[in-house]
Write a protein that holds these residues in place. Structure first.
Motif, short mmCIF file in Angstrom:
data_model
loop_
_atom_site.label_atom_id
_atom_site.label_comp_id
_atom_site.label_asym_id
_atom_site.label_seq_id
_atom_site.Cartn_x
_atom_site.Cartn_y
_atom_site.Cartn_z
N ASP A 14 -11.63 -11.30 7.81
CA ASP A 14 -11.95 -12.23 6.72
C ASP A 14 -11.16 -11.91 5.45
N GLN A 15 -9.87 -11.63 5.62
CA GLN A 15 -8.95 -11.38 4.51
C GLN A 15 -9.22 -10.05 3.78
N LEU A 16 -10.04 -9.19 4.37
CA LEU A 16 -10.35 -7.91 3.75
C LEU A 16 -9.98 -6.76 4.68
N LEU A 17 -9.46 -5.68 4.09
CA LEU A 17 -9.10 -4.48 4.84
C LEU A 17 -10.14 -3.39 4.60
N GLN A 18 -10.59 -2.77 5.67
CA GLN A 18 -11.57 -1.68 5.57
C GLN A 18 -11.07 -0.48 6.38
N GLN A 19 -11.09 0.70 5.77
CA GLN A 19 -10.77 1.92 6.49
C GLN A 19 -12.04 2.38 7.22
N LEU A 20 -11.97 2.46 8.54
CA LEU A 20 -13.15 2.77 9.35
C LEU A 20 -13.34 4.26 9.60
N THR A 21 -12.31 5.04 9.38
CA THR A 21 -12.40 6.48 9.57
C THR A 21 -12.26 7.20 8.24
N HIS A 22 -12.78 8.40 8.20
CA HIS A 22 -12.66 9.25 7.00
C HIS A 22 -11.68 10.36 7.32
N ASP A 23 -10.68 10.53 6.45
CA ASP A 23 -9.68 11.58 6.68
C ASP A 23 -10.31 12.96 6.64
N HIS A 24 -10.03 13.76 7.64
CA HIS A 24 -10.44 15.16 7.64
C HIS A 24 -9.26 15.97 7.10
N SER A 25 -9.13 15.94 5.76
CA SER A 25 -8.00 16.60 5.13
C SER A 25 -8.41 17.15 3.77
N VAL A 56 2.18 7.20 2.70
CA VAL A 56 3.14 6.72 1.70
C VAL A 56 2.93 5.25 1.32
N ILE A 57 2.20 4.50 2.13
CA ILE A 57 2.01 3.06 1.89
C ILE A 57 0.56 2.81 1.47
N SER A 58 0.36 2.00 0.45
CA SER A 58 -0.98 1.73 -0.06
C SER A 58 -1.75 0.82 0.88
N ASP A 59 -3.08 0.89 0.78
CA ASP A 59 -3.93 0.00 1.56
C ASP A 59 -3.67 -1.46 1.20
N GLU A 60 -3.34 -1.71 -0.05
CA GLU A 60 -3.06 -3.09 -0.48
C GLU A 60 -1.87 -3.66 0.28
N ARG A 61 -0.84 -2.86 0.46
CA ARG A 61 0.33 -3.33 1.20
C ARG A 61 0.00 -3.50 2.69
N ILE A 62 -0.78 -2.57 3.25
CA ILE A 62 -1.18 -2.69 4.65
C ILE A 62 -1.96 -3.98 4.87
N ALA A 63 -2.84 -4.31 3.92
CA ALA A 63 -3.64 -5.54 4.03
C ALA A 63 -2.74 -6.78 4.03
N VAL A 64 -1.70 -6.79 3.20
CA VAL A 64 -0.78 -7.93 3.15
C VAL A 64 -0.12 -8.13 4.51
N VAL A 65 0.34 -7.03 5.11
CA VAL A 65 1.03 -7.14 6.40
C VAL A 65 0.07 -7.58 7.50
N LEU A 66 -1.12 -6.98 7.56
CA LEU A 66 -2.07 -7.34 8.60
C LEU A 66 -2.58 -8.77 8.44
N GLY A 67 -2.56 -9.30 7.25
CA GLY A 67 -3.01 -10.66 7.00
C GLY A 67 -1.94 -11.71 7.14
N SER A 68 -0.74 -11.30 7.51
CA SER A 68 0.36 -12.25 7.61
C SER A 68 0.28 -13.06 8.90
N ALA A 69 1.12 -14.08 9.00
CA ALA A 69 1.17 -14.92 10.19
C ALA A 69 2.22 -14.43 11.19
N GLU A 70 2.77 -13.25 10.96
CA GLU A 70 3.78 -12.70 11.86
C GLU A 70 3.17 -12.27 13.19
N MET A 75 4.49 -7.20 12.75
CA MET A 75 3.65 -6.46 11.80
C MET A 75 3.87 -4.96 11.94
N CYS A 76 3.85 -4.48 13.18
CA CYS A 76 4.06 -3.04 13.41
C CYS A 76 5.40 -2.59 12.85
N GLN A 77 6.44 -3.37 13.14
CA GLN A 77 7.78 -3.00 12.67
C GLN A 77 7.88 -3.08 11.16
#
Length: 248
Positions: free
Chosen positions: A131-142, A202-216, A221-223
């Protein structure tokens, strides 16, 4: 439930080898990304061994016994796979002392007929785009994730911190795995991304959301995400695995 998928892996711009590994078995509903540690060869062996062992365990239908936490069958199968992967790494290290210290992160999705689940160790990630929203489902163990949680670092600062690659959990020969398990409820048109930290480091969640929400296409998207990470310097190996859920 149908699943379309695509995956791309790349060594990045500063690494001579690729210590990431992935598995895509839509027939099993199993998808994994692992990021090996321990240097050239050792890291590759650890991630490959983990992926192969988890895949074999799930394919065999093996699962840990039910417990009081009411884990689903999908969760118990993933738990068994991660535990056996850690054991396999321990046994390989015992046979080949030169591999001492090797380890790997792993993030996996298992889509079952009755229930689906995520299993996770380390700083690879699972994202959900819905629904046009990106959610991180895992928590980094770092280490840096702990600092962000305490408010001592911002996400942007964490991506630049010299200790950003220090993980607090991994599949290794040293300790029993502390596997983070969670149920996963899926809907039609959901997109899920499993990535190694060469992407989200190195890539922000905002940018990841743009790519995953595209019509490509999923392949594009992976590339695109790989290209973005390399465009930001590509300091580490990069793996992107994207799923799209199709519910009739």
């Amino acid at each position: 439930m149908g699943v379309r998928w695509a995956a791309v892996t790349h060594p990045g711009r500063r690494r001579a080898s690729n210590e990431d590994a992935f598995c895509a078995r839509p027939d099993l509903g199993l998808f994994i990304v692992a990021d090996g540690m321990g240097g050239h060869v050792a890291g590759e062996i650890a991630s490959g061994l983990a992926v192969d062992t988890i895949e074999a365990t799930v394919a065999a239908g093996d699962a840990n016994p039910p417990d009081s936490s009411n884990c689903t069958l999908a969760e118990r199968r993933l738990q068994a796979g991660f535990e056996r992967a850690s054991q396999a790494i321990s046994e390989q290290t015992a046979r080949q002392p030169r591999l001492r210290g090797m380890a790997t992160t792993a993030s996996a999705i298992l889509i079952g007929a009755d229930a689906s689940a995520i299993a996770h160790v380390g700083d690879s990630r699972v994202y959900l785009w819905r629904d046009q929203l990106l959610q991180q489902l895992t928590h980094d163990h770092s280490w840096v994730a702990e600092q962000v949680t305490m408010g001592l670092l911002s996400p942007a600062e964490a991506r630049q911190h010299p200790w950003r690659n220090v993980v607090t959990r991994a599949l290794s020969a040293s300790d029993p795995p502390q596997v983070e398990l969670s149920p996963l409820t899926l809907q039609h048109a959901d997109r899920l991304l499993i990535s190694s930290d060469g992407l989200h480091g190195v890539i922000s969640d905002e940018r990841i959301a743009v790519v995953l929400g595209s019509a490509e296409s999923l392949e594009r998207m992976c590339q695109q995400l790989i290209d973005d990470a390399n465009g930001a310097g590509g300091p580490d190996n990069i793996t992107t695995l994207i799923l799209e859920i199709d519910v009739p």
